[in-house]
Design an enzyme around this catalytic site. Structure first.
Site, PDB file in Angstrom:
ATOM      1  N   CYS A  92       0.758  -1.120  -0.024  1.00  0.00           N
ATOM      2  CA  CYS A  92       0.162   0.041   0.159  1.00  0.00           C
ATOM      3  C   CYS A  92       0.871   1.384   0.140  1.00  0.00           C
ATOM      4  CB  CYS A  92      -0.969  -0.100   1.163  1.00  0.00           C
ATOM      5  SG  CYS A  92      -0.264  -0.433   2.757  1.00  0.00           S
ATOM      6  N   HIS A 135      -2.610   6.433   3.780  1.00  0.00           N
ATOM      7  CA  HIS A 135      -1.088   6.335   4.310  1.00  0.00           C
ATOM      8  C   HIS A 135      -0.557   7.748   3.678  1.00  0.00           C
ATOM      9  CE1 HIS A 135      -1.957   2.467   5.339  1.00  0.00           C
ATOM     10  NE2 HIS A 135      -1.150   1.899   4.647  1.00  0.00           N
TER      11      HIS A 135
END
Lengths: 358, 358, 358, 358
Positions: free
Chosen positions: B150, B242
């Site tokens: 990710c 993120h």
């Protein structure tokens, strides 16, 4: 030794409260004056801050009546030492006035940090820079000593023992706690479940102040060191403790073992002089994979007066040509009030404050 | 074109749910099989997940009965394409078995990412690596395509248009959301008001996968690029998204204006082919001082199917010899399910999936 | 029908933004004037609020230039309807002045809520009280209509269909979101990882406003109903959505089935008139054991214009002589801007606003 | 007096850690055995829990080697007293076995709480119920004493001094901390920025246990009191401390002054006997408008061994025929380990544990 009469200006903010806690029953200092904004003047310390945990403060401090923040009020109290927790905007002129009146000012404000004649001081890092106070005393009746920005307060301590290995650059990303913005400085709406990747003027301070702190005293000023500093500052939903992700480049070959030993073995003047607020070891190196963490490690250095005065380092690891680690500093203790009190303790023990213990 | 019968393995986790949302009413794919762990087998998708917002899913998907996660169950459904949201430990063998049976597997698991014969793919970054699927087809009845970790899913997109300037090193500190650890992977006790500066194996993945993604296809394998990657990964109290603090060194002289233009002007195959899940611009560059923020920007790329598929970049600034910026990627969309779906869309349009639109 | 020229006073706060979103492209109203504090006057709406998600607003609204908050500026824009999102302290006199000048004011401020001549209105609860606007029109050129406090906005809707069973008392404990305090009203320092069991004046409002809303129109005023209301209000670390724990006593025998049917079957004027902002069902009753939850259910009523306009109820259970349930209301939508817009839509359809659709 | 050899079963969880902290250097008890699940058996206490703050524990406790959770291992250690922090599912049979073997078991598990022969004990509330231990001793070699659910542990203390005024009903809504669910019991994904209005079986426990605690000892069993209890339980994003909103109905006329005096003046056996873990005052009544708050007040009762043992009450107010207040209890201290230790201290001083101080 008779305790030195001492004032805290701006005692009701988060940093001011830490000053009050640290100076309560201090072996060198006795509180003669606590000042606050006009909203709180005339109230007792306890009445002005109903939301604080009273158990941190002595009955005497709790009953202390707050005065207005003026040089006159401070002088009337007989204070010879002043700790300043004011915002930079108002702190600068007041500190200069107090210095002119012969007081010794230990300031957490940024106003005078980069003034060539004013020491920017961390006793473990550059105790020798305190000599600049004597330079000030040639021109003024008193002097000003500043402690650095809360990020730098932790970072510079961890870098100091590594300078010997030829440190070339520091890349640092910060995870800063909301207390760094003051009690009402960060709105819950903005930070709950979020990260804000910006703090005004912070990155400039990190770069400049780190270079001054690690610089070389050259007579009446400090020559900044040549270290490259690449800061990125952000705010996270943490109450206390600035975590920092640090990546280092060295010009010399160095091993992880050497770095670890340099960090864990590091002590300096505050430890040798056993200053009251000095932690036994300024740097605590963690082996565990997931440390330091703000909630677990923010009060490192304690228990007692030195709680929050040690810097925690963890995840030390080689990364190709570099070394990386995470670092944690208590931003309102070592990074603010505690740093300032330690500076004052060093000044007392250096004989700079007449009448104090030498 | 007749939609391609499609399975999702592990549909009840956070990534599995995103697969279900993205494949609901998809122009290329039709769900023939949703699998889950034995606890949920036999229940409808809606019954297995009472806590989800039903408005994200069509009635058909909500009524879909979950099957056990076996190759037999998947094949029985007639699926020719499989999306895998399983943990790496169980995903690897199942994916190999499905490939052997002639299925086209698009996997979010890390099991095969560094396998030389398996493409690690972001269509905007290295569409040409999809050629490795043809390499697999020479040895197997089907193939596996993987999407990266990710963090890398966002980072590699932002780096791609900057490679032309001679990128030498990337220093990246991450602020990773709890959804990255799965629905129950991060305990509230550990992360509330805290930051945890460690995620197991994450930094290794960031370094290796970034170099493979930005590497050069050399016949039947990829030569990793020589980029230095210095990652530091941490978990913060954010639900989705993120955030990454990035510092770049270039071997060539480059200006901030050139970098900004390269980022904002960047498009690639997904945009040219108008793939259904492709954002109009893969990178959105912010001028505002305090962006990107997880809560404000995580769904960039939308509204609609491409929500969460664009990477947000902000605070682009020169720092001495370097450039810095912050970057945000939706970790369970672009960084997981959405990345995998985009890979499959590219494969369909590349003629790799017989019977799909070409 | 020609849209009615409309102003929003105080458009930059959290409630003001919701007004702007709801009135963007509204079938009845067209924005002629957006006002803000002097800090923002002269800027465009988008420039004054860099931190908002632009995708919520039309290009026209984003480009709207903000004016100062004065009756003169509002009148100059030609506005005939005004929505007020000002704090109570400044809202009261301005609203009275606008009414005197013939404008129709729909206010979220508490200033006039308990004024006997002013309707305190929730269209699903007491549409008939709008008659008080005609009472005002006998004395003034315009009128003021108020919507209740954010807690009451949800509570009164859930109580309305239960009044028929002889409701005697309501005990309610609230879990209120930080948006209820305004963008900067709740400091992160105070609420992170904490609950604050106090919101100034809130409990008084909950008791009084509930009784007025559920009261009986008696000519030119409302007779409060006799319901006993026992409120306890607290602030929690949630961004949007006021959760409420409710315990009810009835004078008549009633079964859980009857209560459930009364809640789920409840509709009123807004549904019958198909007002643009009305949810299909004002009350959504959950069967799942752990609902409603702020994060999952705050936008109930949507998608589209009615998102956040439905009240969610769950955990309906008999407890000895009582019934208990939890309730959730979106505090800045149904509890503020959305409630006010729905009031205005009812006024238009009731023929109270000359020139509007009737 | 020679300290009594003591075991903690399940010492690595959040409650187990509190037991270890409270029994470290305890005047009555000496740790002879710490047990844990097989994952930790054979490790030292410190090694099994790298994430804890070591400063809470003595070197001896940190070096203690963990054993498996069996009656044999406990007996082999010579333990005569056992504190149980196991989950109810496994705790019940083990506790019965230990009782059969002559050990004195103080359990935080719910398994035996409603067993007629087992005291459900809070020393300040129903010290007399300890007599049921003697009843057990007629049938068994040892006995079991339980402490109530964490919510009840606080609530019953606050209600006890008010029973004299003819308390008829208690309506209570809880704001429960994540530690109540155990270290990994509440997922960050579920609770960050959210409230979950449900905790399995909690409301049943609150009602039943409150009535047993406040009941009357009648020979060999307790007659539950007739109090009506209307609980509503929810989980909030707080680490430690269960806040409770309480509304009370009395059958007699009573004033706020009388209630305040009853609360502040309340003491009982633990205070009279000066038990080591007893707070000076079991109830602390706050005047400040916004207290108690979990973050500020959770450790009330301390400093020292009694930290977290006092219940904080605030916002005491008349509401029509009722009185309302907010209450805070430290759920893993007074509501679990601390409550259990206080029970054992009372048993020692009551002469129930042969060889202990009497």
């Amino acid at each position: 030794m008779k305790p030195i009469a001492t004032a805290i200006v701006g005692c009701t903010g988060l940093v001011g409260q830490q000053f009050a806690r640290l100076l309560d029953d201090h072996p060198f200092f006795a509180l003669s004056c606590l000042t606050a904004s006009s909203r709180s003047t005339g109230k007792t310390f306890a009445a002005a801050m109903p939301g604080i945990d009273g158990s941190f403060f002595s009955a005497a401090t709790r009953r202390h009546v707050l005065r207005e923040t003026t040089a006159a009020a401070i002088r009337a109290s007989g204070a010879r030492v002043v700790f300043s927790a004011l915002p930079a905007a108002v702190s600068g002129p007041l500190e200069a006035e107090l210095r002119a009146r012969g007081l010794c000012v230990f300031s957490n404000a940024s106003s005078h940090r980069l003034d060539p004649a004013v020491p920017l001081l961390i006793p473990e890092v550059n105790a020798g820079h305190l000599e600049l106070s004597r330079v000030q005393l040639r021109q003024h009746a008193g002097f000003i000593v500043t402690n650095p920005n809360c990020v730098v307060s932790g970072l510079a301590i961890a870098l100091k023992p590594l300078m010997a290995f030829g440190l070339d650059s520091v890349t640092v990303t910060t995870f800063q706690a909301v207390s760094g913005g003051g009690r009402r400085g960060v709105a819950a709406w903005d930070i709950l479940g979020n990260v804000v990747p910006f703090i005004a003027s912070e990155e400039e301070k990190v770069a400049r102040e780190t270079r001054k702190l690690l610089g070389r005293l050259a007579g009446d000023h400090v020559e900044e060191c040549r270290l490259e500093v690449y800061p990125a500052c952000s705010r996270v939903a943490v109450k206390d403790g600035h975590l920092q992700s640090v990546s280092l480049e060295f010009s010399q070959a160095v091993s992880g073992k050497e770095i670890a030993e340099a960090l864990t073995g590091f002590t300096a003047e505050p430890q040798q002089l056993k200053l009251p607020t000095a932690p036994q070891s300024p740097i605590i190196l963690h082996d565990a994979a997931d440390r330091p963490q703000p909630l677990l490690d923010v009060n490192a250095g304690g228990p007692g007066r030195a709680a929050g005065m040690a810097v925690s380092v963890g995840r030390l690891r080689r990364q190709g040509r570099r070394f990386g680690f995470f670092l944690l500093v208590h931003n309102t203790v070592r990074g603010a009030a505690g740093g300032s009190v330690l500076n004052a303790e060093l000044a007392v023990r250096s004989g700079l404050i007449p009448g104090g213990e030498a």
